[in-house]
Structures are given as structure tokens and as C-alpha cells.
Design an enzyme around this catalytic site. Structure first.
Site, PDB file in Angstrom:
ATOM      1  N   ASP A  26       0.799  -1.230   0.000  1.00  0.00           N
ATOM      2  CA  ASP A  26       0.000   0.000   0.000  1.00  0.00           C
ATOM      3  C   ASP A  26       0.835   1.285   0.000  1.00  0.00           C
ATOM      4  O   ASP A  26       1.756   1.440   0.799  1.00  0.00           O
ATOM      5  CB  ASP A  26      -0.889   0.058   1.242  1.00  0.00           C
ATOM      6  CG  ASP A  26      -1.772  -1.158   1.396  1.00  0.00           C
ATOM      7  OD1 ASP A  26      -1.737  -2.045   0.528  1.00  0.00           O
ATOM      8  OD2 ASP A  26      -2.497  -1.223   2.402  1.00  0.00           O
ATOM      9  N   GLU A 208     -10.457  -1.111   4.018  1.00  0.00           N
ATOM     10  CA  GLU A 208      -9.127  -0.589   4.318  1.00  0.00           C
ATOM     11  C   GLU A 208      -8.894   0.726   3.587  1.00  0.00           C
ATOM     12  O   GLU A 208      -9.634   1.100   2.669  1.00  0.00           O
ATOM     13  CB  GLU A 208      -8.040  -1.600   3.902  1.00  0.00           C
ATOM     14  CG  GLU A 208      -8.068  -2.897   4.699  1.00  0.00           C
ATOM     15  CD  GLU A 208      -6.907  -3.812   4.380  1.00  0.00           C
ATOM     16  OE1 GLU A 208      -6.316  -4.343   5.332  1.00  0.00           O
ATOM     17  OE2 GLU A 208      -6.598  -4.003   3.185  1.00  0.00           O
TER      18      GLU A 208
END
Length: 515
Positions: A26, A208
Site C-alpha cells: 500500500d 481498508e
């Protein structure tokens, strides 16, 4: 600083950032400060698989060329450093600044290890930099926000000025509860609960990496909407990881969605195509935006992979890359605002036109472009008028029996050599990207796939901009109204490009190939 010559290998991308070595996922802490864009990211400094989560760091002045920096915030025996954001604390509200110089403040999730007194919890912590991001110090009072939760993570923080007041807003998730939770703070140190959004729309897997930002509609500053981004895995529209977005209003306390289709804990798979999706491919996840960008532009970047097979992708000494940076805007279509995306284009300033075609009829089958238009790193602009043809499109990264000269073959593509097929079906009004025969597809059972998105023709025309890199295809249709991002792993010989038509009556309105 790494160079392409030192790091080149079969799948190492040219225009998509990848760490020199080891695992990357990420994007984190995206911020612009003093002429430099900072890309932090989830990184394992010690191996090619997920673990030892720390913040890697890269910098750029143009969002195209990235220089890898030393690890910014490292894990230790007490905590892993999970996802988060970074801000320029212009007014030094945190008190971390020195000599009138605003600090950079990172807000990240502490994932506490068994060695910590907070073992098993996820809470929000701070680190700060007073040297333009070169070095970082963890705040001694961490964590600054603890809900005694095992799944409270991924804080995105921004400064809000509005009728409710002026303060920092944190947007984070209770991941397994499919909730976005909002807090406010005057100083980044003490936080007060504001509101909760969700569950809504896609609710499989976990939520998320949220984001929340305001955009004008059609560039009109008097008509704005707020965009709430929520990534989830699994449960994406194409399978596995994906990112959805909601459009609505935010009054400084509560986000109210105007685009919720299903509301509640249970996912409604029959409505999946009605939700707002950032990308309709398999490999665009954890997308978040940069803070403090000049001229109010909203720039996003995502992790170009999917948790279903991320640990298995074939690469040598490194694993995963980022997408191209995208500018996102809101435009009105059908009486409602929708998100459009445009890549920050490396070919605009660094590309050379290899080949072009003017308006001409499309022949039935696959017509291969000449060898001068072949390549593994290309931008292809193609405008089609499908007319009476059944399908039209492009055959990409093809190898096998295509040869090195232009020619024709039947549109029955099965067994005709490795290739990735981007096609518009005029009967279903769907654009598809088929990577089932794209090369190395056997490293994971979930990898072979066909991605689809509904696309309406505009004045009978389909506009495509396609970015090819050594292991990826990014498709922007109708000026970014729909995007598809997929990894592909073709052989070195898979560089051919062809025009596809099924049946007569289709027209190529124009084509340009740049490298």
C-alpha cells in the site's frame, strides 16, 4: 539512486515505481512539500514477502521519475508500521516544528506485537520530520488514538475549514465491521470522535485505506461534492482486492452518501456493477491521494497488485509496483456527478510517436501493426467507431505466431499465441480485458481472468488510452470514465500489437503508438 540499467529485468517496470529490492504494497503518507512529492509505502526491508512492515520512501519532482530513499519509519520489536498518511503542519499545531519551519507529520497505524503492552491492538501514532522527510522521529506519546480494537487502521488526515470549525480530520476504518470512523483534532495529538459511516455497498472481506476529499463538479467551485474512497479485500468488482467510492456531502462532522445502493452488513452481489468503483481491473488497490498538492489538484496512486496472488507474482528480488499517478475529477453525466481519472502521462514529455494510422475501415479478424509499432513499454491511443461490427479493439503484448511484419489472422484467437485482448462488445456494450492467455498465468489459480466494465459509446465512438509497461496494462476509456488495470507477465517476445474486429462495418477513427 537506482538506474534502469542496474535494475532491469524481464518484468521490472519503466514508468511504475517499484522498490529496488523486496516487498512493496500500500502507498502511504503521500504528500507534496517544498517542490517534492513524497511516496511512502508498506515495505519489508528484509524480504520479498509480506512482513516486517515499515514505511519505504521514494521522492519525485514530476510524479514520473522516482528516487528511492532509505526506509523512513522502521518496525521494531514493539510494533509494525502499518498504513497511514502525512501532512504539512503549516501552523505547527503539533509543536513539532523548529525555528518556524513547519514539520511533516506522519499519522500511521501501530500494529502492536506480542512484545508490546498493547499486544494485538491497532492504534494510531505519529512520527515527525523537520528535515523535509529525510529523517523521522516517533512521537514519545504514541499512540495518540486507541480504541482498544484489533482492526482500527489506515488513518487519512486532512485540515478542514468549515461552518463547524477549523481542525484536523482523521478518516480511518474499523476494518472487519466495514465502518469508516471520523475524528477531529486541533493539534494532531488529542482526538475527538465525530461520526461513523457504513456498512454500505460492497462489504465482503475487510474495509481498508479510506480517503475523503472535496472536488468541484465540472470545475465549478460553487458546486462541489465530497468523495469517500474505501478499499476492500476481498470483494472487489473483478475479484479479490478493489476500491470503491461514494459521492456525497461532508459538513465537518458527518459524511452523507448520495450514491449508496445497498445499506447494511450483507453484500448484495447482484448490485455490484451499480457501485462506484475506482477501477474495474484486478490490480488497483489501496488507492489514496496526495496531500498539499499545488493548484488544488487531486492526485491518487494505488498498489498494482491483488492480495489473492500478490505473494506469487514472478519477479526477481523485488515484488510489486505502484500504478501510474492519476488525477481525479468529478464530471456530470446523466444528471449526476461521477469520477473520471487521467494518468500523469510519462509519454507526454518523454515519448516519441512510433506509428500512426488515420481513419480507415477495420478488416474482419486481427490486423497486425508493423514491427515499428511493437514494444513492451508503449502508450496506445485508439479511437473506434464500432458500427456494425460485433467486437472491436486491440490485441496487446502478443507473441508466438504473429511474426515481425504486419499481417492478418482470424479473430478466433484461442491457441494463436500468447496475447492480452482489449475488446469492446457492441452487443453487450462492455469493454473487456482478457489476460487468460497473456503469458505466464500459471503461477496462481486466481490469476487468469477477464475483466469487464459497461461503457457507453459517445457519438458512436469509443476512445481508448492504453499504457503498457513490462508487467502491466492500464486502460482509460472515454477519457477516464472507466479504467481497467491488470498485471500481465508475457514472454520477452510478446511485443506485437494488433487491431481486432469481428465482422465488417467497424471503423478505426485514429491510432497513435508512442514509446
Amino acid at each position: 539512486m537506482k538506474t534502469l540499467t542496474e535494475l532491469d529485468c524481464q518484468y521490472r517496470p519503466k514508468w511504475h515505481y517499484s522498490a529496488e529490492r523486496n516487498w512493496l504494497n500500500d502507498p502511504n503518507g503521500l504528500v507534496y512539500a517544498n517542490g517534492t512529492y513524497h511516496l511512502f509505502y508498506q515495505h519489508n526491508p528484509h524480504g520479498e514477502e509480506w512482513g516486517n512492515m515499515s514505511w519505504g520512501h521514494a521522492t519525485s519532482t514530476d510524479l514520473q521519475h522516482w528516487d528511492e530513499q532509505p526506509v523512513a519509519i522502521a518496525c521494531d520489536e514493539q510494533e509494525a508500521i502499518f498504513s497511514g498518511s502525512a501532512v504539512v503542519d503549516v501552523h505547527n499545531t503539533s509543536g513539532f516544528g523548529i525555528g518556524g519551519v513547519p514539520p511533516l507529520v506522519a499519522i500511521y497505524t501501530s500494529a502492536y506485537s506480542p512484545a508490546s503492552p498493547l499486544a494485538g491492538r491497532q492504534a494510531q501514532s505519529l512520527a515527525f520530520s523537520t528535515d523535509d522527510g529525510a529523517t523521522w522521529t516517533k512521537y514519545a506519546g504514541n499512540p495518540v488514538l486507541d480504541r482498544a480494537s484489533a482492526d482500527f487502521r489506515d488513518p487519512k488526515v486532512f485540515w478542514h475549514d468549515g461552518a463547524a470549525g477549523s481542525y484536523w480530520v482523521m478518516v480511518a476504518v474499523e476494518a472487519v465491521r466495514h465502518e469508516v470512523v471520523l475524528y477531529k483534532s486541533a493539534d494532531l495529538l488529542t482526538w475527538e470522535y465525530l461520526s461513523t459511516f457504513g456498512p454500505a455497498n460492497a462489504t465482503e472481506g475487510v474495509w481498508e485505506c479510506p480517503d475523503l476529499f472535496e472536488l468541484p463538479v465540472d470545475g465549478d467551485a460553487s458546486n462541489t461534492r465530497w468523495v469517500l474512497v474505501v478499499n476492500l479485500s476481498p470483494g472487489g468488482i473483478a475479484g479479490g482486492s478493489g476500491g470503491q467510492y461514494f459521492i456525497g456531502t461532508f459538513d465537518g462532522v458527518t459524511f452523507r452518501s448520495e450514491t449508496t445502493v445497498t445499506d447494511g452488513v450483507q453484500a448484495d452481489d447482484s448490485r455490484m456493477a451499480d457501485y462506484g468503483w475506482l477501477d474495474w481491473g484486478r490490480d488497483y488497490y489501496a488507492a489514496v491521494s496526495f496531500s498539499n498538492v499545488p493548484d488544488g489538484r487531486r492526485l491518487m496512486i494505488g498498489w498494482m497488485n491483488n492480495w489473492q496472488y500478490a505473494a506469487s507474482t514472478p519477479s526477481d528480488g523485488w515484488r510489486s509496483a505502484m500504478s501510474l499517478v492519476r488525477e481525479v475529477r468529478l464530471v456530470c453525466r446523466g444528471g449526476r456527478p461521477v469520477l473520471v481519472q487521467e494518468a500523469v502521462d510519462p509519454f507526454h514529455s518523454h515519448g516519441t510517436e512510433l506509428f500512426a494510422l488515420d481513419r480507415q475501415p477495420l478488416a474482419d479478424g486481427v490486423t497486425w501493426l508493423p514491427a515499428e509499432a511493437f514494444g513492451d513499454v508503449l502508450r496506445i491511443d485508439a479511437d473506434f467507431e464500432p458500427g456494425a461490427a460485433g467486437r472491436v479493439g486491440l490485441v496487446l503484448r502478443a507473441g508466438g505466431d504473429t511474426g515481425s511484419e504486419s499481417g492478418r489472422e482470424s479473430a478466433g484467437l484461442a491457441g494463436a499465441g500468447a496475447r492480452t485482448v482489449l475488446a469492446y462488445d457492441c452487443r453487450t456494450a462492455e469493454l473487456s480485458l482478457d489476460r487468460t492467455e497473456s503469458g505466464n498465468v500459471g503461477f496462481h489459480e486466481s490469476f487468469p481472468s477477464v475483466e469487464r466494465v459497461a461503457v457507453s459509446l459517445e457519438d458512436g465512438r469509443l476512445r481508448l488510452r492504453v499504457f503498457l509497461d513490462r508487467c502491466s496494462v492500464e486502460v482509460f476509456a472515454q477519457d477516464g470514465l472507466a479504467t481497467i488495470t491488470d498485471l500481465v507477465f508475457p514472454a520477452n517476445s510478446g511485443t506485437a500489437v494488433g487491431l481486432l474486429a469481428e465482422g465488417e462495418g467497424g471503423t478505426l477513427a485514429g491510432l497513435a503508438v508512442l514509446a
